[in-house]
Design an enzyme around this catalytic site. Structure first.
Site, PDB file in Angstrom:
ATOM      1  CD  GLN A 237      -2.947  -0.938   2.346  1.00 43.42           C
ATOM      2  OE1 GLN A 237      -3.077  -2.198   3.011  1.00 43.42           O
ATOM      3  NE2 GLN A 237      -3.707  -0.123   2.654  1.00 43.42           N
ATOM      4  NE  ARG A 384     -13.564   0.919   3.899  1.00 43.79           N
ATOM      5  CZ  ARG A 384     -13.962   0.204   2.898  1.00 43.79           C
ATOM      6  NH1 ARG A 384     -14.173  -1.084   2.701  1.00 43.79           N
ATOM      7  NH2 ARG A 384     -14.214   0.914   1.893  1.00 43.79           N
ATOM      8  CB  CYS A 385      -8.428   1.465  11.571  1.00 42.54           C
ATOM      9  SG  CYS A 385      -6.858   1.724  11.246  1.00 42.54           S
ATOM     10  CD  GLU A 760      -9.174   4.316   7.125  1.00 42.72           C
ATOM     11  OE1 GLU A 760      -8.944   5.118   8.032  1.00 42.72           O
ATOM     12  OE2 GLU A 760      -8.592   3.214   6.799  1.00 42.72           O
TER      13      GLU A 760
HETATM   14  N1  PCD Z   1     -14.535  13.171  -1.723  1.00 39.29           N
HETATM   15  C1  PCD Z   1     -14.206  11.935  -2.067  1.00 39.29           C
HETATM   16  C2  PCD Z   1     -13.462  11.261  -1.365  1.00 39.29           C
HETATM   17  C3  PCD Z   1     -12.994  10.159  -2.045  1.00 39.29           C
HETATM   18  N2  PCD Z   1     -13.557   9.605  -3.286  1.00 39.29           N
HETATM   19  C4  PCD Z   1     -13.178   8.359  -3.986  1.00 39.29           C
HETATM   20  O1  PCD Z   1     -13.015   7.328  -3.018  1.00 39.29           O
HETATM   21  C5  PCD Z   1     -11.939   6.510  -3.015  1.00 39.29           C
HETATM   22  C6  PCD Z   1     -11.431   6.548  -1.601  1.00 39.29           C
HETATM   23  O2  PCD Z   1     -10.954   7.653  -1.249  1.00 39.29           O
HETATM   24  P1  PCD Z   1     -10.062   7.943   0.262  1.00 39.29           P
HETATM   25  O3  PCD Z   1     -11.105   7.967   1.137  1.00 39.29           O
HETATM   26  O4  PCD Z   1      -9.312   9.053  -0.140  1.00 39.29           O
HETATM   27  O5  PCD Z   1      -9.254   6.827   0.330  1.00 39.29           O
HETATM   28  P2  PCD Z   1      -8.031   6.028  -0.184  1.00 39.29           P
HETATM   29  O6  PCD Z   1      -6.933   6.777   0.376  1.00 39.29           O
HETATM   30  O7  PCD Z   1      -7.939   6.385  -1.755  1.00 39.29           O
HETATM   31  O8  PCD Z   1      -8.101   4.629   0.037  1.00 39.29           O
HETATM   32  C7  PCD Z   1      -7.713   4.135   1.524  1.00 39.29           C
HETATM   33  C8  PCD Z   1      -8.846   3.519   2.199  1.00 39.29           C
HETATM   34  O9  PCD Z   1      -9.791   2.667   1.039  1.00 39.29           O
HETATM   35  C9  PCD Z   1     -10.540   1.917   1.653  1.00 39.29           C
HETATM   36  N3  PCD Z   1     -11.596   1.512   0.508  1.00 39.29           N
HETATM   37  C10 PCD Z   1     -11.154   0.193  -0.249  1.00 39.29           C
HETATM   38  N4  PCD Z   1     -11.754  -0.163  -1.304  1.00 39.29           N
HETATM   39  C11 PCD Z   1     -11.416  -1.206  -1.996  1.00 39.29           C
HETATM   40  N5  PCD Z   1     -11.978  -1.426  -2.984  1.00 39.29           N
HETATM   41  N6  PCD Z   1     -10.292  -2.032  -1.403  1.00 39.29           N
HETATM   42  C12 PCD Z   1      -9.715  -1.713  -0.273  1.00 39.29           C
HETATM   43  O10 PCD Z   1      -8.753  -2.687   0.019  1.00 39.29           O
HETATM   44  C13 PCD Z   1      -9.953  -0.683   0.367  1.00 39.29           C
HETATM   45  N7  PCD Z   1      -9.418  -0.154   1.572  1.00 39.29           N
HETATM   46  C14 PCD Z   1     -10.230   0.707   2.106  1.00 39.29           C
HETATM   47  C15 PCD Z   1      -9.034   1.304   3.336  1.00 39.29           C
HETATM   48  S1  PCD Z   1      -8.644   0.527   4.873  1.00 39.29           S
HETATM   49 MO1  PCD Z   1      -6.856   1.473   5.686  1.00 39.29          MO
HETATM   50  O11 PCD Z   1      -5.667   0.763   4.603  1.00 39.29           O
HETATM   51  O12 PCD Z   1      -6.841   0.327   7.248  1.00 39.29           O
HETATM   52  O13 PCD Z   1      -5.906   2.628   6.764  1.00 39.29           O
HETATM   53  S2  PCD Z   1      -7.505   3.198   4.242  1.00 39.29           S
HETATM   54  C16 PCD Z   1      -8.635   2.565   3.176  1.00 39.29           C
HETATM   55  C17 PCD Z   1     -11.064   6.943  -4.202  1.00 39.29           C
HETATM   56  O14 PCD Z   1     -11.277   6.492  -5.148  1.00 39.29           O
HETATM   57  C18 PCD Z   1     -11.392   8.485  -4.009  1.00 39.29           C
HETATM   58  O15 PCD Z   1     -11.196   9.144  -5.265  1.00 39.29           O
HETATM   59  C19 PCD Z   1     -14.284  10.625  -4.070  1.00 39.29           C
HETATM   60  O16 PCD Z   1     -14.482  10.102  -5.047  1.00 39.29           O
HETATM   61  N8  PCD Z   1     -14.684  11.706  -3.333  1.00 39.29           N
HETATM   62 CU   LIG Z   2      -6.513   2.608   8.995  1.00 40.92          CU
END
Ligand code: PCD
Ligand SMILES: [Cu+]
Length: 806
Positions: A237, A384-385, A760
């Site tokens: 990432q 997704r924190c 997130e």
């Molecule tokens: N206003 C607005 C905002 C936003 N957007 C869109 O929506 C999306 C997202 O963005 P953002 O909120 O800025 O974010 P990024 O940086 O790009 O990414 C990151 C995130 O992303 C989410 N989502 C998702 N989806 C998918 N399909 N796969 C994945 O793996 C994933 N991962 C998850 C996570 S866990 Mo961490 O790493 O725990 O810290 S952090 C995170 C991109 O395409 C953009 O461009 C729009 O349209 N408008």
């Molecule tokens: Cu996170």
């Protein structure tokens, strides 16, 4: 083409710029099975690596005998910690300032920890060889419960830290203690509690879980010994950070390391960190002189590479009788497992958990966090924190409901009463953040109106009466969550990863015929950057998105950036893209002025070109300008049309949302059915509404999974109980509720296009909505707080304990 036969609207539509529900361009290859993932990479002579892993959660490693494995035809090498010591790589630094064993050095600290790395001609031989490696273990007492970790007689986990009374984040008070993090005004907060009419106190736990991207973590390392160059393909990432770290650890110069993240099958924070598999593949390639591939299987993924949550939050609110909150006090016990490998910006041992005051105007607050070691896998920020914001939102949203219950107030009304008002932005929070913008009352009211909230409460009351009369076995819950997110790490004044400041970047090059290639420091894992980044450029420089190619993930070509996680791409790289595009437009304006023989100040921008003010017939389209930029630039101007921008944001962005969950629970089976789930998100300016909707659907599905069943649980011996999809709840379309999405738009005042992150948010806001619905359903039977996850078995038990079933 200066196509003035089209109307302005037609020219605008042709761009498919910001605000357009442009179809995802990457899906053409994904849906045809033509993506290029790490496992698709096959190099001549490539070998395969696989790990011997510990069956024990805590044990001394007395002896490793690889002789039987090495005798197996096709086995090329077996690496152990002793071999890694020769290259100074037996341990690696973690993002949290701790160190972590790459391969077991004398002991293991969690089940499935990496003990030895087998390199063989193919995966199957490697797997067979693993069975032939004899490891002699001596079991040690296991520490699973974080609440026992600082007992005087708790086993010593980290013998390497013996006698160290300070760690990366200050003093340590016990051999299993990592840090204490303390924010806010303790004295004023204590005073608020002394003077309060009403207080609540509850231990709110957010259990350990794990992201489950379709594709697990993997890499191919290829060392070219002749050139002295390392090529590393991987599910990264943050490819540039991996390159820098690889260079620092291996001492191979950074320009001789080529890190390439090809298509990634989901990341969810799981692919931010550096794992033993990467290091072992690199070392194995250096040792053998052949490319080495390492691919994690599902069990390895769920049990080792980066868990999420495991926060135990003792939460107290002080309030007046009328419901006005006057103070917040939270103590967190954070279970970090065997090593502190939490992927937070370096200065933040508990990430941005100090957003825990949420959407409410708390005059004072105090937070302290204790991080501890246990015999569990390391990790800590993923899924997704946005750096512990999930935990913070769950903490405050649950606590506000508990307060409402104690006051006998409606939880929606309590929230409305305490929201930060629109005119208070930019708002200084008691725990140190400056919220950039928001209009919480508007969003909440829209949600309540759409759902006809008061009628739902009325229905709930009647159902409760009917339940008490024995006419139904179903109870109804309305879960509310009004969350404030903090995304866009981050301003380099307070965010860095191991000293690397968290800016981001974009490079845009317009070709002579007016088509474009652009590259960013971010890396999509499914978010759709190839689609949305082109939309920003299209609007900014008037070239149709379909003529703009977006490329990410190759450190040789992309400008340096910090990658994609924490919903930072839009707030940070999104801004860099807009600013790079504006540099191009500024140069284009000078070229157009020369072409039209007017002063550049006499020109105005119009959708896809410049025109003379008051004489729109005299205009040059961006396509014409691009040609001239190369072949007939104004005298003295350097030819070409391209720009790079590095963007260090002045502040984070603060998306927010109002989520409502209406749920019916059958007390005799514990089966919970989500009748409605309404999610209103405000992420400022919306680049692609369809992608946003997809992001919200995905994040809500993960929230549903976590709240309603997913868990990485350990038994007393430290055996991990949730390490396969047999035990780990992964919802399919069958279980997943129907999502209703909505929005308001409060642009970020400091972001060039006003956009905030959104990826997130649905997880941050979704989990408390589900949990509050469950808690709301049971509250009239006398419960205050029911611990997640809320699977049917547990809900059935709760109903039984509350006397709702026989
Ligand atoms: N206003 C607005 C905002 C936003 N957007 C869109 O929506 C999306 C997202 O963005 P953002 O909120 O800025 O974010 P990024 O940086 O790009 O990414 C990151 C995130 O992303 C989410 N989502 C998702 N989806 C998918 N399909 N796969 C994945 O793996 C994933 N991962 C998850 C996570 S866990 Mo961490 O790493 O725990 O810290 S952090 C995170 C991109 O395409 C953009 O461009 C729009 O349209 N408008
Ligand atoms: Cu996170």
């Amino acid at each position: 083409m200066n196509d003035m036969t089209l109307t302005k609207e037609q020219r605008e539509a042709r761009l498919e710029g910001m605000g357009c529900k442009r179809k995802r361009v990457e899906d053409i290859r994904f849906t045809q099975g033509k993506g290029q993932y790490v496992d698709d990479i096959k190099m001549p002579g490539m070998l395969f690596g696989d790990f011997v892993r510990s069956p024990y959660a805590h044990a001394r490693v007395k002896k490793i005998d690889a002789s039987r494995a090495l005798a197996l035809p096709g086995v090329i090498a077996v690496l152990t910690a002793e071999d890694l010591k020769g290259v100074n790589l037996a341990w690696m630094p973690t993002l949290a300032g701790d160190v972590q064993m790459v391969l077991a050095d004398g002991k293991v600290l969690y089940q499935n920890q990496e003990v030895a790395f087998v390199v063989a001609e193919d995966r199957y031989i490697a797997d067979d060889a693993i069975q032939l490696i004899d490891v002699e273990y001596e079991e040690l007492p296991v520490l699973v419960d974080p609440f026992r970790s600082m007992d005087p007689d708790a086993p010593v986990l980290r013998e390497d830290l013996a006698g160290k009374t300070t760690g990366a984040h200050g003093p340590r008070k016990h051999h299993n203690h990592i840090f204490t993090w303390d924010v806010g005004d303790k004295d004023l907060t204590d005073k608020a509690f002394r003077e309060a009419d009403v207080t609540i106190k509850e231990l709110i736990s957010y259990h350990r879980t794990h992201p489950s991207p379709l594709e697990t973590c993997q890499c191919v390392a290829a060392m070219d010994k002749v050139k002295g160059e390392l090529t590393l393909y991987g599910t990264f990432q943050a490819p540039h950070v991996i390159r820098t770290v690889a260079s620092l650890l291996s001492t191979i110069p950074e320009h001789k390391i080529h890190v390439i993240a090809p298509d990634i099958g989901g990341g969810f924070g799981n692919k931010v960190g550096a794992y033993p598999g990467y290091i072992c593949a690199i070392v194995a390639s250096i040792v053998t002189g052949r490319p080495v591939k390492w691919v994690e299987d599902r069990m390895e993924n769920l049990s080792t590479t980066s868990f999420a949550r495991d926060y135990h939050m003792t939460t107290e609110i002080a309030a007046r009788k009328d419901g006005t909150v006057t103070g917040l006090r939270v103590h967190v016990l954070a279970d970090h497992g065997g090593f502190d490998a939490c992927a937070d910006p370096s200065k933040w041992p508990a990430g941005f958990f100090n957003i825990v005051t949420g959407s409410y105007d708390f005059p004072v607050a105090h937070l302290s966090v204790d991080g501890v070691y246990t015999n569990k896998a390391p990790g800590g920020v993923a899924y997704r924190c946005s750096f512990r914001v999930t935990e913070a939102a769950y903490c405050i949203e649950r606590a506000m409901d508990i307060l409402a219950q104690k006051l006998g107030m409606d939880p929606a009304d309590l929230r409305m009463k305490n929201f930060i008002r629109r005119d208070q932005f930019p708002y200084q929070s008691a725990l140190g953040w400056e919220y950039d913008s928001g209009d919480y009352h508007l969003a909440m009211q829209k949600a309540m109106d759409t759902l006809n909230y008061r009628a739902l409460r009325e229905e709930q009351k009647q159902k409760q009466e009917a339940f008490k009369r024995g006419e139904t076995r179903e109870i109804m819950g309305i879960g509310i969550s009004f969350f404030t997110e903090i995304v866009g790490a981050g301003p380099s004044k307070n965010c860095d990863i191991l000293g690397v400041a968290m800016f981001d970047s974009a490079e845009i090059r317009v070709h002579p015929t007016g088509s474009v290639i652009s590259r960013m420091g971010t890396k999509s894992q499914g978010q759709g950057h190839e689609t949305t980044w082109a939309q920003i450029i299209a609007t900014e420089i008037g070239i149709p998105a379909e003529n703009i190619m977006v490329e990410e993930g190759n450190t040789d070509t992309a400008p340096y950036g910090l990658g994609t996680y924490g919903s930072r791409s839009t707030p940070v790289a999104g801004a860099a893209i807009a600013l790079a595009a504006r540099k191009i437009r500024a140069k284009a304006q000078m070229i157009a002025a020369h072409m039209l023989e007017v002063s550049e100040y006499d020109l105005e921008w119009d959708v896809d070109g410049f025109q003379v003010k008051g004489n729109p017939q005299a205009r040059k389209s961006m396509t014409e300008i691009a040609w001239a930029a190369y072949h007939a630039p104004p005298p003295g101007m350097e030819p070409g049309l391209e720009a790079v921008s590095y963007y260090d944001p002045p502040n984070m962005t603060y998306p927010f949302g109002a989520y409502f969950c209406v749920m019916d629970i059958d007390v005799d089976t514990g089966v919970a059915r989500t009748r409605r789930f309404y999610a209103l998100d405000d992420c400022g300016t919306r680049i692609n509404p369809m992608i946003i909707e997809g992001q919200v659907h995905g994040g809500l599905t993960e929230a549903f999974a976590i709240a309603m069943g997913q868990e990485i649980r350990y038994d007393e011996a430290g055996n991990v109980m949730g390490a396969s999809f047999m035990d780990f709840f992964l919802p399919t379309a069958v279980e997943t509720p129907h999502w209703e999405t909505d929005f308001t738009v409060t642009p970020s005042p400091h972001h060039p296009i006003g956009a905030k992150g959104v990826g997130e948010s649905p997880n941050v806001g979704g989990v408390p909505a589900f949990s509050n619905a469950v808690n709301d359903a049971f509250a009239f039977l006398g419960s205050t707080h029911i611990q997640m996850p809320h699977d049917s078995w547990r809900l059935w038990k709760v109903a039984k304990e509350l006397g709702a079933t026989a």
